[in-house]
Design an enzyme around this catalytic site. Structure first.
Site, PDB file in Angstrom:
ATOM      1  N   LYS A 111     -53.757  43.076 -64.355  1.00  0.00           N
ATOM      2  CA  LYS A 111     -54.972  43.433 -63.615  1.00  0.00           C
ATOM      3  C   LYS A 111     -54.866  42.881 -62.202  1.00  0.00           C
ATOM      4  O   LYS A 111     -55.197  41.737 -61.921  1.00  0.00           O
ATOM      5  CB  LYS A 111     -56.209  42.866 -64.326  1.00  0.00           C
ATOM      6  CG  LYS A 111     -57.514  43.480 -63.827  1.00  0.00           C
ATOM      7  CD  LYS A 111     -57.564  44.968 -64.129  1.00  0.00           C
ATOM      8  CE  LYS A 111     -58.863  45.600 -63.660  1.00  0.00           C
ATOM      9  NZ  LYS A 111     -58.872  47.057 -63.883  1.00  0.00           N
ATOM     10  N   SER A 157     -59.784  52.015 -65.656  1.00  0.00           N
ATOM     11  CA  SER A 157     -60.664  50.852 -65.726  1.00  0.00           C
ATOM     12  C   SER A 157     -62.069  51.291 -66.133  1.00  0.00           C
ATOM     13  O   SER A 157     -62.268  51.784 -67.234  1.00  0.00           O
ATOM     14  CB  SER A 157     -60.646  50.114 -64.389  1.00  0.00           C
ATOM     15  OG  SER A 157     -60.902  48.741 -64.563  1.00  0.00           O
TER      16      SER A 157
END
Length: 641
Positions: A225, A432
């Site tokens: 991430k 996401s």
């Protein structure tokens, strides 16, 4: 002698004389001036309003009674598709802004994917349209999934026995990806094709923030991430480069294979040509146009006048005043076929399409941005609409705020529980938070070159005590409890606040992975392995069970209709916030009249102004952020350039 101007009646016998009226007080000169000024302003206001009203009314009747005759479409007409701006699923600007978009010169311009697809599909069945001329010079090609949707419509047009001719000057790889669907491609003698591969480079701000004394506290879960890395590093991390290299490589392989297939070129040869572009241009003595022909990327070299002559020789009649060739543009053709109002006229049961495009933020947001309240409310209204038999959620979003995404996901789940099948169609990117709102659908579709995954979340908190110290300012005081004032950004971050925020982030990640696991019928560990904030292409996501099938929006709509038992004859409507009469008026006439007049008067902004936000996309996260309040994000900065 009596006064002839005195109209007071004589007194009656036995009654008192009437009291004469008191004359009004005499106004001074300044008062009379103010009164006259007020009357003048009021008259001016009424005149201006009437001029505006009757001006719009005149334009309306002019367009209705004159424009229709001028824009009549005859046989052997060429449909000219020259999209100017970015391909979008839904306009982000309001109708008034779109109507006057020409004031921005080459600024923010948009073309809806659905408009292009509808026009092409309608033209395939329209006997008046003989062929399509595709010009992609002004197309701002971003993601490849939208281009693939339009390319599919061009393939259907060709399958109907009608040719597609592409012509342009300098075609970059996104524009060429669409042009490759044409029967023939011609480039200008001064133009060519430039394909250099895909990249994902970002700006990093750590050194700047250090100089300013700003401390960035990042809380995240997911090895890959990397959305917030620019605020804590001065370079991309090895994990980020590994993940980006994998999905970028997948996208580029898809581009190579599909272009090679369309142009009947060996994929390995095409890849080698791109890798050796500099040397090949040198050997071609700088002629990109000739190089494109030599490498079979173009069928010939032609000027715009050469295209006109070619069409005339092939039987296309001349245009107005015996010039050019008979043609119609996208906007005129959409209006002629009633395709701009088709959604408003759908009254029978069918499939409703809800577009979720842009960043996900809280509250009510305008079109082109996903609002936790507004998008959830739109899905709710579709669920409660008796016309809705199935819902297709078209997602084109890199994500955003977690809570806003959860609001939308809940409405998707409630729609399924109400017995209405939900199918997600992923566009250019559904990563996401974009995946968060998708995961509870009955089925998920993506294009091979859709960007998805990035299942991970992060939060950031900025503190500026060192910045204030550079200015000679300090923060001090007392609180009633250990964490009182702990979120004050003028103070150093208390370690307990770090524990608090990281715990919230950890829970958010468990909720995300757990939700995906339940929706996809897998265990937590299996999803956790392919999550970790890692990005995948649509094809890679299918292989890992995050996406059900590869396919277009049309494929998703057909699937939803089949699940709802609608058969082959059903209506499809886009569910959007309804426009008022004045908004519809501006939408229909703005581009053709008012905006052109404004531009003719010279009201334009420099084209580079619209490009500035693209250089630092990370800052879109902070448009709705509140000082001193931590925000949790599920966001992916994964748009290749």
């Amino acid at each position: 002698m009596s006064d002839p101007l005195n109209t007071t009646p004589p007194p009656l016998p036995g009654r008192p004389s009437p009291v004469p009226p008191v004359p009004p007080p005499r106004r001074n000169g300044f008062g009379r001036f103010l009164r006259g000024l007020g009357r003048g302003l009021n008259i001016t206001r009424l005149v201006v309003l009437n001029v505006i009203f009757f001006g719009f009314l005149g334009i309306f009747f002019l367009l209705v009674f004159v424009g229709n005759r001028a824009d009549k479409i005859d046989d052997k007409t060429v449909l000219v598709l020259a999209p100017d701006g970015a391909l979008v699923e839904q306009y982000s600007a309001d109708p008034a802004s779109r109507a006057f978009s020409r004031l921005s010169g080459d600024g923010v311009k948009q073309v809806q994917v659905r408009d292009l697809v509808r026009a092409i599909d309608a033209a395939a069945k329209d006997d008046r349209i003989s062929r399509i001329l595709l010009r992609t010079d002004k197309l701002q090609a971003g993601g490849f999934a939208a281009l693939r949707e339009v390319g599919g419509a061009l393939d259907r047009f060709r399958a109907a026995g009608k040719p597609v001719i592409a012509w342009g000057a300098n075609l970059e790889q996104g524009q060429y990806y669409l042009a490759a669907h044409a029967d023939k491609i011609y480039v200008d003698p001064q133009g060519g094709v430039i394909a250099t591969g895909l990249a994902n480079y970002r700006l990093f701000y750590k050194d700047l923030l250090d100089k300013l004394g700003v401390q960035v506290h990042l809380f995240r879960v997911g090895q890959f991430k990397s959305a917030a890395e620019p605020f804590i590093l001065d370079h991309a991390s090895p994990e980020s480069k590994e993940a980006d290299g994998y999905w970028l490589g997948g996208l580029w392989t898809t581009w190579i294979n599909e272009v090679a297939k369309a142009r009947h070129i060996d994929p390995a040869e095409l890849r080698a040509d791109v890798d050796g572009l500099a040397e090949r241009v040198r050997d071609a003595k700088g002629s990109l146009a000739q190089l494109a022909v030599d490498e079979k990327l173009a069928d010939g070299i032609a000027t715009d006048q050469d295209i006109v002559q070619m069409f005339r020789k092939e039987g296309v009649p001349a245009g107005r005043k015996d010039t050019g060739f008979r043609n119609v543009d996208l906007g005129t053709y959409l209006a002629d076929r009633g395709l701009t109002t088709v959604d408003m006229l759908q009254t029978s049961p069918g499939v409703a399409v809800v577009v979720a495009e842009g960043e996900i933020t809280g509250g009510k947001q305008a079109q082109g941005t996903i609002g936790g309240d507004s998008t959830a409310a739109l899905i709710r209204s579709v669920r409660q609409d008796r016309r809705t038999r199935a819902l297709v959620l078209r997602v084109n979003s890199p994500g955003g705020e977690v809570y806003a995404a959860e609001q939308i996901r809940r409405e998707v789940e409630l729609t399924r529980e109400a017995g209405i099948p939900v199918v997600v169609s992923m566009g250019d990117v559904a990563a996401s938070g974009g995946y968060w709102i998708s995961m509870n659908a009955n089925r998920i579709y993506a294009e091979p070159n859709t960007i998805t995954g990035s299942i991970g979340i992060f939060g950031m908190f900025f503190t500026v005590p060192d910045t204030l110290a550079k200015l000679g300012v300090k923060s001090d005081g007392v609180g009633t409890s250990p964490l009182a004032g702990a979120f004050d950004m003028t103070r150093p971050l208390d370690p307990k606040v770090g524990i608090l925020i990281q715990s919230i982030i950890d829970k958010g990640y468990r909720d995300f992975v757990g939700g995906v696991a339940r929706a996809r019928g897998k265990d937590f560990a299996a999803i956790d392995t392919i999550a970790q904030g890692r990005v995948w292409t649509g094809e890679q996501a299918v292989q890992r069970g995050l996406v059900d099938r590869l396919g277009s929006l049309d494929d998703a709509v057909r699937d939803a209709a089949q699940q709802a038992g609608l058969g082959k004859d059903y209506n499809v409507r886009y569910a959007e916030k309804p426009m008022g009469a004045f908004e519809r008026f501006l939408t229909s006439v703005g581009d053709s009249t008012e905006a052109r007049v404004a531009v003719s008067w010279g009201f334009q902004l420099p084209s580079w102004v619209a490009e500035l936000p693209k250089l630092a996309p990370e800052f879109v996260l902070f448009r709705t952020a509140e000082a001193g309040k931590p925000h949790v994000y599920a966001y992916c900065f994964c748009s290749p350039r």
